[in-house]
Write a protein that holds these residues in place. Structure first.
Motif, mmCIF file in Angstrom:
data_model
loop_
_atom_site.group_PDB
_atom_site.id
_atom_site.type_symbol
_atom_site.label_atom_id
_atom_site.label_comp_id
_atom_site.label_asym_id
_atom_site.label_seq_id
_atom_site.Cartn_x
_atom_site.Cartn_y
_atom_site.Cartn_z
ATOM 1 N N LEU A 1 0.841 -1.206 0.000
ATOM 2 C CA LEU A 1 0.000 0.000 0.000
ATOM 3 C C LEU A 1 0.871 1.250 0.000
ATOM 4 O O LEU A 1 0.595 2.220 -0.711
ATOM 5 N N GLN A 2 1.942 1.217 0.787
ATOM 6 C CA GLN A 2 2.866 2.356 0.836
ATOM 7 C C GLN A 2 3.522 2.589 -0.524
ATOM 8 O O GLN A 2 3.647 3.733 -0.986
ATOM 9 N N SER A 3 3.924 1.506 -1.191
ATOM 10 C CA SER A 3 4.537 1.633 -2.524
ATOM 11 C C SER A 3 3.537 2.202 -3.524
ATOM 12 O O SER A 3 3.883 3.069 -4.341
ATOM 13 N N LEU A 4 2.296 1.720 -3.450
ATOM 14 C CA LEU A 4 1.248 2.220 -4.351
ATOM 15 C C LEU A 4 0.968 3.688 -4.081
ATOM 16 O O LEU A 4 0.856 4.498 -5.012
ATOM 17 N N ASN B 1 2.997 5.939 -2.828
ATOM 18 C CA ASN B 1 4.123 6.763 -3.303
ATOM 19 C C ASN B 1 4.128 6.886 -4.825
ATOM 20 O O ASN B 1 4.419 7.957 -5.372
ATOM 21 N N GLU B 2 3.825 5.784 -5.508
ATOM 22 C CA GLU B 2 3.801 5.817 -6.965
ATOM 23 C C GLU B 2 2.708 6.747 -7.470
ATOM 24 O O GLU B 2 2.915 7.521 -8.415
ATOM 25 N N VAL C 1 -1.424 5.358 4.810
ATOM 26 C CA VAL C 1 0.012 5.684 4.871
ATOM 27 C C VAL C 1 0.237 7.035 5.538
ATOM 28 O O VAL C 1 1.133 7.189 6.389
ATOM 29 N N ASN C 2 -0.580 8.039 5.148
ATOM 30 C CA ASN C 2 -0.357 9.399 5.681
ATOM 31 C C ASN C 2 -1.583 9.955 6.392
ATOM 32 O O ASN C 2 -1.716 11.166 6.538
ATOM 33 N N THR D 1 -8.679 2.494 0.991
ATOM 34 C CA THR D 1 -8.684 3.429 -0.141
ATOM 35 C C THR D 1 -7.515 4.399 -0.079
ATOM 36 O O THR D 1 -7.038 4.758 0.999
ATOM 37 N N ILE D 2 -7.104 4.796 -1.256
ATOM 38 C CA ILE D 2 -6.187 5.927 -1.416
ATOM 39 C C ILE D 2 -6.997 6.993 -2.138
ATOM 40 O O ILE D 2 -7.473 6.762 -3.252
ATOM 41 N N ILE D 3 -7.186 8.125 -1.504
ATOM 42 C CA ILE D 3 -8.061 9.175 -2.040
ATOM 43 C C ILE D 3 -7.212 10.255 -2.691
ATOM 44 O O ILE D 3 -6.351 10.875 -2.044
#
Length: 793
Positions: A94-97, A99-100, A115-116, A169-171
């Motif tokens: 998830l952290q790699s995704l 950051n990308e 992550v943040n 989710t990553i928003i």
């Protein structure tokens, strides 16, 4: 000599002049067209939710004021489905995704994930606001500590992960404005952007974001790490991709269909190439005009190319039918040009005007793309008219065209026998046909009265569409994918330094999350109250009982100041710089626009009961825009149908020279519309902003056939022929072209059945069917009406 006869004589003389200077006319017409066509590379495509409304629409104005203050409310949701979110390997990936996405997605203003995610805590007398995974866990013990913090944070639940911990989710929040020179995203606290003219992030830029995010999501997809995108921006972009793909497909299909049809009808290569050339150059000129004035291609206006191709070919067929008929009989090409313009030119002008009138009824629509469609489709019809009666005759005059062979004429006679049989049937059974038609109208009016209006851009996608499936998953697991935004304005600086008001806001959000109807719910709500509660808890040794709004008004500005000094900019998303306005966000599932009414009313009532008149309340966001689009579409349909009917009825009265005949001529044109809307009700097909177009478009096209038939009938009857002979001669002279153009038009609409979007498939079925009904109505009911209302001299 009446005005119609004078007009026909002038058109015949115009034909003679065209044959005298054909090359000069061709050169001038082509040069003018190419000047406009050269603008086509500038054309854009817009499928955004805002794009459905005019720039001055109150709902859109309100929404853009919101964006000026708080930025974009539409987000891209990059969703990860896994067995357990709180697994060390899953969090690493998830952290790699994260950051990308942060490094590679353009136009990105902010990105939020586990992550943040904001973690507010106290350490001694210090307030610390840090990322949840700022210190990435190295072992199971540290992982469990992180998990405990996450589960204890009310903001994370149903926003960053679901209850079962199987989705996260990553928003992605887009920038509010385009990154142009001199634009440094002058948003936020204390920045003065009043002297800088900014452009909101455009639809192409949003699509660029979606496609970059989707590409990255696919690259990271693996076993136990299923990644997909959702949200309104993703839905809009999928619709846009369907538009781009379908437009090319439709144009190719229509052109192929027309080429085959023209060859079957005329059995001449010239009769295939010439009409195609005329309609293509007319279409390109129309699209070039749109590009020239900055009007984008939208989902409704994507029907414009194939529509204009089909409509334009109809006028060309009428002219060529008369041209070849006269050429075959007399062998003189130039006289055939003059004769065809004199015989059919006025009818072609009249039909183009009635079609344009039907289309212009959309020009005042509250839905911006519908208004654009009305304006530019009408302009395209008029461009095609000029090319048909000026450029086409000039080209015919320069080509070595010969009369048809005997075998072709023999086949034409077989068709004439069928048309005569239809004419005689209508003449001898006129009363029965009219009575039966009245009964049909009454029955179908009943069904038409029960049709329902809907607006749901997601439903346009096929059931197996990735974005449709992902939206359903998100709505179920994460409790919603679209937002309703509420702005509370205290009308005074530091008006939010009020514990009573803040407690009301907090209570309102909690109560809103309990709202639900039989089918729908508020999945999540948040405001500045959550931030204050986090601060208050952190300042009291992270004790859970202090997760509340302070009772001390004087302490509120100090808590805000401590939070800002911690380095977090999260307040910018929740309050304005003067602390006079607060933003409340409610997450709801994706629904058909009309279905939001009940839950929206409950929210509005809750706002009124909790806040009263203490603050000014503004409701905006995606949900209100959906609702406004629905109401605008409904009002647009009602107005356009009435305007189209009145305009065309007036034109028919003028063109046919009789109030009685003009009004009666509308009956064959109303019948297909009523039957089409009734059919929609019977099969539970929604009346949306696409299917609503069918009525006004078809009445404009159907009237074309009526004009040709009634106009030529009157011509023969005025010459002294009996009613029966007038009907038969009209059927022979006009019937063939009516059948030909109706087949072309219906096939031109039926190609939409091969569309990717369901709304276009429905449009194709309805419009093609309505044109077919209109043909039978005009060649059977039309002659029957003329038989009953006309007396032999």
């Amino acid at each position: 000599m009446n005005w119609r006869t004078k007009s026909e004589n002038r058109l015949e003389k115009m034909g003679e002049k065209i044959t005298q200077h054909p090359k000069k006319i061709i050169l001038l017409m082509i040069l003018l067209s190419m000047l406009v066509i050269s603008n086509i590379p500038k054309i854009t495509i817009d499928t955004s939710t805002e794009g459905f409304l005019h720039a001055n629409d109150p709902a859109l104005v309100k929404y853009e004021k919101f964006k000026e203050q708080f930025g974009q409310d539409e987000k891209i949701m990059v969703v990860v489905e896994t067995k357990n979110v709180f697994d060390l390997e899953v969090l690493k990936k998830l952290q790699s995704l994260h950051n990308e996405l942060q490094n590679s997605v353009p136009h990105l203003n902010d990105i939020t994930s586990l992550v943040n995610a904001r973690n507010t805590r106290g350490q001694g007398d210090r307030l610390i606001v840090e990322d949840l995974l700022e210190n990435f866990p190295q072992n199971e013990q540290e992982l469990q500590a992180i998990k405990k913090i996450a589960l204890n944070n009310a903001m994370y639940k149903n926003l960053l992960f679901n209850e079962a911990h199987t989705f996260t989710t990553i928003i992605l929040e887009p920038s509010a404005y385009e990154a142009t020179k001199g634009n440094n995203e002058l948003e936020g606290f204390g920045e003065d952007s009043s002297n800088v003219e900014l452009e909101f992030l455009t639809d192409p830029s949003k699509s660029e974001m979606v496609r970059a995010a989707d590409k990255i999501a696919k690259e990271f997809k693996s076993e136990n790490f299923n990644v997909f995108i959702a949200g309104s921006l993703a839905v809009n972009d999928y619709n846009k991709q369907s538009v781009q793909k379908d437009m090319q497909k439709f144009v190719k299909l229509v052109l192929l269909m027309m080429m085959v049809f023209l060859f079957v009808v005329f059995r001449r290569i010239s009769a295939v190439i010439l009409p195609i050339f005329i309609v293509v150059i007319s279409l390109l000129t129309t699209v070039g005009t749109m590009a020239l004035v900055g009007t984008p291609i939208t989902i409704p206006t994507q029907i414009l190319p194939s529509f204009l191709l089909a409509v334009g070919i109809g006028a060309v067929v009428h002219l060529l039918a008369m041209f070849f008929k006269h050429l075959n009989a007399n062998g003189d090409k130039n006289k055939a040009i003059s004769y065809s313009l004199g015989h059919s030119g006025l009818a072609i002008i009249m039909t183009s005007l009635t079609t344009a009138a039907g289309l212009l009824s959309f020009s005042t629509a509250s839905i911006a793309p519908i208004a654009d469609l009305g304006i530019f489709a009408a302009a395209g019809v008029m461009i095609a008219l000029v090319n048909t009666i000026v450029l086409l005759p000039a080209i015919l005059a320069t080509l070595p065209i010969k009369p048809a062979k005997a075998k072709q004429i023999e086949k034409s006679q077989k068709m004439d026998a069928i048309l005569i049989a239809i004419a005689d049937f209508s003449f001898f059974h006129a009363k029965k046909i009219v009575i039966s038609s009245v009964v049909i109208i009454v029955v179908w009016v009943y069904f038409a009265s029960t049709v329902e209006f809907k607006h749901d851009p997601l439903s346009w996608q096929p059931d197996d569409s990735p974005v449709k499936l992902s939206t359903a998953k998100v709505d179920h697991a994460l409790r919603g994918s679209v937002t309703m935004e509420v702005i509370l304005d205290t009308k005074k600086e530091n008006g939010l330094y009020n514990s009573d008001l803040l407690k009301k806001i907090d209570r309102l959000v909690q109560e809103a999350q309990e709202l639900k109807t039989d089918k729908h719910f508020v999945g999540k709500g948040w405001s500045v109250a959550e931030v204050l509660k986090e601060i208050h808890r952190a300042l009291h040794a992270n004790q859970e009982e202090y997760y509340a709004i302070t009772d001390n008004d004087a302490l509120i500005p100090q808590e805000f100041l401590l939070f800002e000094n911690s380095g977090s900019d999260d307040l910018e998303d929740l309050v304005d710089s003067s602390f006079s306005k607060a933003r409340l966000t409610f997450k709801l599932p994706w629904m058909e626009a009309g279905e939001y009414a009940e839950i929206s009313d409950k929210l509005t009532n809750l706002l009124e009961s909790e806040l009263g008149d203490s603050v000014e309340v503004t409701v905006t966001g995606m949900v209100p825009l959906f609702q406004r689009t629905l109401s605008a579409a409904m009002s647009s349909m009602a107005v356009s149908y009435v305007v189209a009917f009145i305009l065309i009825a007036i034109m028919m009265v003028i063109l046919l020279g009789s109030v009685k005949i003009g009004l009666i001529s509308m009956i064959p044109n109303v019948l297909p519309i009523i039957m089409t809307i009734g059919f929609m009700s019977m099969v539970n097909m929604p009346l949306d902003m696409f299917t609503m177009l069918v009525g006004a478009i078809v009445i404009g096209l159907s009237v074309d056939d009526t004009v040709h038939f009634f106009h030529n009938f009157a011509k023969y009857h005025h010459r002294g022929l009996h009613v029966k002979e007038s009907v038969e001669n009209t059927m022979l002279g006009t019937g063939r072209a009516l059948v030909a153009t109706s087949i072309v038009l219906s096939l031109g609409f039926y190609v939409y059945m091969f569309a990717s979007l369901n709304n276009l498939i429905n449009f194709g079925i309805l419009a093609g069917g309505a044109i077919t009904i209109a043909l039978f109505s005009n060649i059977i009911l039309g002659p029957a009406l003329l038989t009953l209302i006309t007396k032999d001299k």
